[in-house]
Design a protein around this motif. Structure first.
Motif, mmCIF file in Angstrom:
data_model
loop_
_atom_site.group_PDB
_atom_site.id
_atom_site.type_symbol
_atom_site.label_atom_id
_atom_site.label_comp_id
_atom_site.label_asym_id
_atom_site.label_seq_id
_atom_site.Cartn_x
_atom_site.Cartn_y
_atom_site.Cartn_z
ATOM 1 N N GLN A 331 25.696 9.757 74.801
ATOM 2 C CA GLN A 331 26.283 10.432 75.961
ATOM 3 C C GLN A 331 25.570 11.770 76.145
ATOM 4 O O GLN A 331 25.586 12.621 75.251
ATOM 5 C CB GLN A 331 27.789 10.626 75.767
ATOM 6 C CG GLN A 331 28.540 9.308 75.599
ATOM 7 C CD GLN A 331 30.045 9.488 75.561
ATOM 8 O OE1 GLN A 331 30.732 9.420 76.579
ATOM 9 N NE2 GLN A 331 30.581 9.711 74.385
ATOM 10 N N TYR A 332 24.950 11.922 77.318
ATOM 11 C CA TYR A 332 24.068 13.052 77.568
ATOM 12 C C TYR A 332 24.393 13.702 78.911
ATOM 13 O O TYR A 332 24.766 13.013 79.878
ATOM 14 C CB TYR A 332 22.602 12.590 77.603
ATOM 15 C CG TYR A 332 22.177 11.798 76.393
ATOM 16 C CD1 TYR A 332 21.720 12.447 75.248
ATOM 17 C CD2 TYR A 332 22.212 10.412 76.401
ATOM 18 C CE1 TYR A 332 21.316 11.721 74.133
ATOM 19 C CE2 TYR A 332 21.816 9.672 75.292
ATOM 20 C CZ TYR A 332 21.379 10.331 74.155
ATOM 21 O OH TYR A 332 20.983 9.604 73.061
ATOM 22 N N ALA A 333 24.213 15.014 78.986
ATOM 23 C CA ALA A 333 24.224 15.660 80.295
ATOM 24 C C ALA A 333 23.002 15.145 81.058
ATOM 25 O O ALA A 333 21.898 15.114 80.524
ATOM 26 C CB ALA A 333 24.152 17.176 80.126
ATOM 27 N N LYS A 454 39.761 25.007 70.983
ATOM 28 C CA LYS A 454 38.611 25.633 70.331
ATOM 29 C C LYS A 454 37.301 25.161 70.954
ATOM 30 O O LYS A 454 36.385 25.956 71.206
ATOM 31 C CB LYS A 454 38.626 25.309 68.835
ATOM 32 C CG LYS A 454 37.539 26.024 68.048
ATOM 33 C CD LYS A 454 37.662 25.756 66.555
ATOM 34 C CE LYS A 454 36.584 26.505 65.782
ATOM 35 N NZ LYS A 454 36.686 26.245 64.308
ATOM 36 N N ALA A 455 37.190 23.846 71.202
ATOM 37 C CA ALA A 455 35.972 23.299 71.806
ATOM 38 C C ALA A 455 35.900 23.607 73.290
ATOM 39 O O ALA A 455 34.805 23.766 73.850
ATOM 40 C CB ALA A 455 35.910 21.794 71.574
ATOM 41 N N GLY A 474 27.130 21.334 82.391
ATOM 42 C CA GLY A 474 28.543 21.521 82.082
ATOM 43 C C GLY A 474 29.059 20.424 81.167
ATOM 44 O O GLY A 474 28.358 19.974 80.257
ATOM 45 N N GLU A 475 30.271 19.961 81.431
ATOM 46 C CA GLU A 475 30.903 18.966 80.561
ATOM 47 C C GLU A 475 30.625 17.535 80.998
ATOM 48 O O GLU A 475 31.158 16.584 80.425
ATOM 49 C CB GLU A 475 32.418 19.224 80.532
ATOM 50 C CG GLU A 475 32.782 20.525 79.837
ATOM 51 C CD GLU A 475 34.028 21.181 80.417
ATOM 52 O OE1 GLU A 475 34.757 20.503 81.168
ATOM 53 O OE2 GLU A 475 34.256 22.360 80.130
ATOM 54 N N VAL A 571 21.504 21.804 76.039
ATOM 55 C CA VAL A 571 22.506 21.383 75.056
ATOM 56 C C VAL A 571 22.749 22.550 74.110
ATOM 57 O O VAL A 571 21.790 23.148 73.599
ATOM 58 C CB VAL A 571 22.042 20.141 74.266
ATOM 59 C CG1 VAL A 571 23.139 19.675 73.318
ATOM 60 C CG2 VAL A 571 21.623 19.024 75.211
ATOM 61 N N LEU A 572 24.009 22.879 73.877
ATOM 62 C CA LEU A 572 24.358 24.017 73.035
ATOM 63 C C LEU A 572 23.773 23.852 71.632
ATOM 64 O O LEU A 572 23.951 22.817 70.981
ATOM 65 C CB LEU A 572 25.875 24.152 72.956
ATOM 66 C CG LEU A 572 26.405 25.374 72.188
ATOM 67 C CD1 LEU A 572 25.993 26.670 72.897
ATOM 68 C CD2 LEU A 572 27.925 25.300 72.052
ATOM 69 N N ASN A 573 23.041 24.881 71.194
ATOM 70 C CA ASN A 573 22.459 24.953 69.848
ATOM 71 C C ASN A 573 21.426 23.858 69.568
ATOM 72 O O ASN A 573 21.132 23.561 68.413
ATOM 73 C CB ASN A 573 23.552 24.891 68.774
ATOM 74 C CG ASN A 573 24.523 26.055 68.865
ATOM 75 O OD1 ASN A 573 24.121 27.180 69.187
ATOM 76 N ND2 ASN A 573 25.793 25.805 68.600
#
Length: 633
Positions: A331-333, A454-455, A474-475, A571-573
């Motif tokens: 699953q990818y942006a 938290k997420a 985004g999400e 992608v974060l990090n």
């Protein structure tokens, strides 16, 4: 008053009546057992001395669309031990262990395994060398109770090719046994665990053979009363093209290797590029022509049970989870490949016309945030087609912002179009474990926040979220198959198919069931909507300013025109995800090619060259080595 002489007579009378009653009950019971219940007890007696022992049937083959064998059966030499005839078991097992090169404890544990029938020889070794089989037969006196034979085992003549699609078989577990006991499954039977092997288990399994055995009171076999031969399972013919599958897998592997050698200027290191996926569809009927995922695994490793150490390695995060089919589970942006959806939403709802022009100065301020193009580039005045060709983020930022500003009129227009084209739900492909993806909106944002604050620390939806969504960030997450199927819908003019992996079921080479294409639904794509978008997608590949132009230099557009869209997702990090989707011929599409590579930078540089090599092969050209290309986005 009773006299003393009458009392003994009374007692004797009562005793006689009791005795007569007992004899009457006994005779009635004997009559019941010998006359009325005799048939029942005869059946039970028969059951006590007759045993039915199943013999597994060879599984059906799996073929490609042209009849080439993808999965077959092969003959394996086995050694088995008949426990009833095993004299001096310790000495025999010692000699057998030495001959087979196996620990004696392993052979002993096989003999004690409750999965095997006590009335048939128990296999203790598979794929036994021919020399060992001959030795046992020539020196039978040294191996009493030991027999050599042959069984059919699953064979994968193309190695790891299409492993995720084909799947593997393994021994039935307790949960599966409970679900399938009515179909005659027993402990020790094999069953499809994933892929086609699992989905088409009923067709591939076949009908087990049956031996009807007479045994004595100690369970020793006296004789065989009857035998029913096993019937091999039916063949399943897929929509996959073996040659194109190989081309897709080879091209993806080369693309990953090329990305590993490329330098990430932002993170100052080489790209990690740990994994990727390729999907090739026929947009005319939804057939899956190729489905590749890397890293992969060898399904033959699961035959007769996978070694624990190897299975642990397949689960090791450092190995990037080779068992995961990234084509349907990743699953990818989608990055800028999502601009297709935003463009359709804007044209359909009248937010813009094809001629609507926005001046792209390289950035757009929304509230107190500034959203920039990749690399900060400015494209000047751009209409929709040109915005797709050069992948102007500013143009689509503006659309996302306008949709939010006019949400009372258009609602969640971008999300609605995404759902119409199949995002946020399973495609319906006949493969297990397909991921669902996610199309975020204000309601989903709040739910995600409530479930995991938290997420998802913010439960509210802002204009900036709509701006990010418009360029596939985004999400929002999609699977490569979902993305390919959406582009296939655009390519064919609006028919959403459930992707099809199998064409038919065959028995003795003749069709017994056809598996027809399934239309999920249709969406409206009139020429006023489709044509300007198509113009932009053709320009992205063939135009001098197109983001994928560098990857397609020298391609024969005149006889095989290509339309496509690059994408790069943050992608974060992690390093950016590279994406590219193309369909060809652009004027009469027969193929949709989708490439996704994790942590590989720009789609134009890493993903588009992979698709170019695949399209070279489809167009009849000799595929060249995949190299990194130029281009931003």
């Amino acid at each position: 008053m009773m006299s003393l002489t009458e009392s003994p007579r009374l007692r004797l009378g009562v005793l006689g009546i009791v005795a007569f009653s007992l004899f009457a009950v006994m005779f009635a019971r004997l009559w019941y057992l010998q006359v009325l219940a005799a048939p029942t007890y005869k059946v039970q007696a028969e059951g006590n001395r007759i045993r039915l022992v199943a013999e597994p049937a060879p599984r059906g083959r799996i073929l490609d669309r042209n009849g080439k064998v993808l999965v077959d059966n092969r003959v394996s030499e086995i050694v088995a031990v008949n426990r009833a005839e095993l004299n001096h078991p310790r000495q025999v097992l010692e000699r057998l262990a030495l001959l087979l090169g196996k620990p004696e404890s392993e052979l002993a544990s096989r003999l004690d395994d409750p999965r095997f029938s006590p009335y048939k020889p128990i296999p203790v070794a598979e794929d036994v060398p021919k020399a060992a089989v001959i030795h046992i037969r020539e020196q039978q006196s040294d191996f009493p109770g030991v027999v050599a034979g042959q069984v059919a085992e699953r064979s994968y003549p193309n190695g790891t090719l299409a492993a995720h699609l084909l799947g593997y078989v393994g021994e039935v577990n307790d949960q599966e046994l409970a679900q399938h006991r009515a179909q005659g499954y027993r402990l020790g039977d094999n069953i499809g665990k994933s892929g086609i092997e699992q989905i088409y288990e009923d067709e591939l399994r076949g009908r087990p053979g049956i031996d009807k055995l007479e045994v004595d009171s100690k369970g020793r076999v006296l004789r065989t009363l009857g035998h029913q031969d096993p019937v091999q399972g039916d063949d399943v013919q897929l929509t996959i093209d073996l040659d194109l599958q190989k081309l897709a897998e080879d091209s993806l592997a080369q693309g990953l290797d090329a990305a590993h050698k490329a330098w990430d200027k932002n993170m100052l290191k080489h790209f990690v590029a740990p994994a990727g996926a390729v999907v090739v569809l026929d947009p005319r009927d939804g057939s899956v022509v190729a489905l590749a995922s890397n890293p992969t695994y060898d399904p033959a490793a699961f035959v007769n049970g996978i070694k624990p150490a190897l299975f642990r390695a397949l689960q090791d995060p450092n190995g990037h989870y080779p068992l995961t089919d990234r084509a349907i589970q990743g699953q990818y942006a989608p990055g800028s490949t999502f601009k297709l959806f935003t463009a359709i939403a804007a044209l359909e709802r009248g937010l813009i016309t094809p001629a609507t022009t926005i001046v792209d100065n390289g950035s757009l301020r929304v509230g107190n945030r500034i959203f920039k193009n990749a690399g900060g580039r400015a494209y000047g005045p751009v209409n929709l087609a040109h915005a797709l060709t050069v992948s102007s983020d500013v143009y689509f930022y503006s659309l996302g912002n306008a949709f939010w500003a006019q949400r009372s009129r258009f609602g969640d227009g971008i999300q609605a179009t995404a759902h119409e084209l199949g995002l946020g739900e399973r495609t319906g492909i006949a493969l297990p474990y397909e991921a669902i993806g996610r199309v975020p909106d204000p309601t989903i944002r709040k739910r995600l926040h409530d479930q995991n604050p938290k997420a998802f620390p913010n439960g509210k939806w802002f204009s900036g979220d709509n701006v990010n969504l418009a360029i596939g960030q985004g999400e929002l997450v999609v699977t490569p198959l979902q993305l390919a199927n959406a582009y296939a819908t655009f390519a064919n003019g609006g028919t959403v198919y459930s992707p099809r992996v199998a064409q038919r079921v065959l028995r003795d080479g003749k069709p017994v069931r056809e598996i027809s294409p399934v239309v999920a639904h249709r969406v409206s794509l009139p020429p006023a909507v489709r044509d300007p978008i198509l113009q932009g997608l053709v320009g992205a590949v063939a135009g001098d300013k197109g983001t994928a132009h560098g990857a397609f230099i020298g391609f024969p557009y005149d006889r095989f025109p290509v339309a496509g869209k690059t994408g790069t997702a943050q992608v974060l990090n992690k390093q950016d995800t590279a994406l590219f989707v193309a369909f060809a011929p652009a004027d009469s599409p027969q193929y949709v090619v989708t490439v996704v590579i994790e942590e590989a930078g720009f789609g134009a540089q890493s993903a588009a060259p992979v698709a170019r090599r695949i399209l070279d092969g489809i167009a009849g050209l000799a595929p060249a080595q995949v190299n990194q290309s130029s281009g931003v986005d």
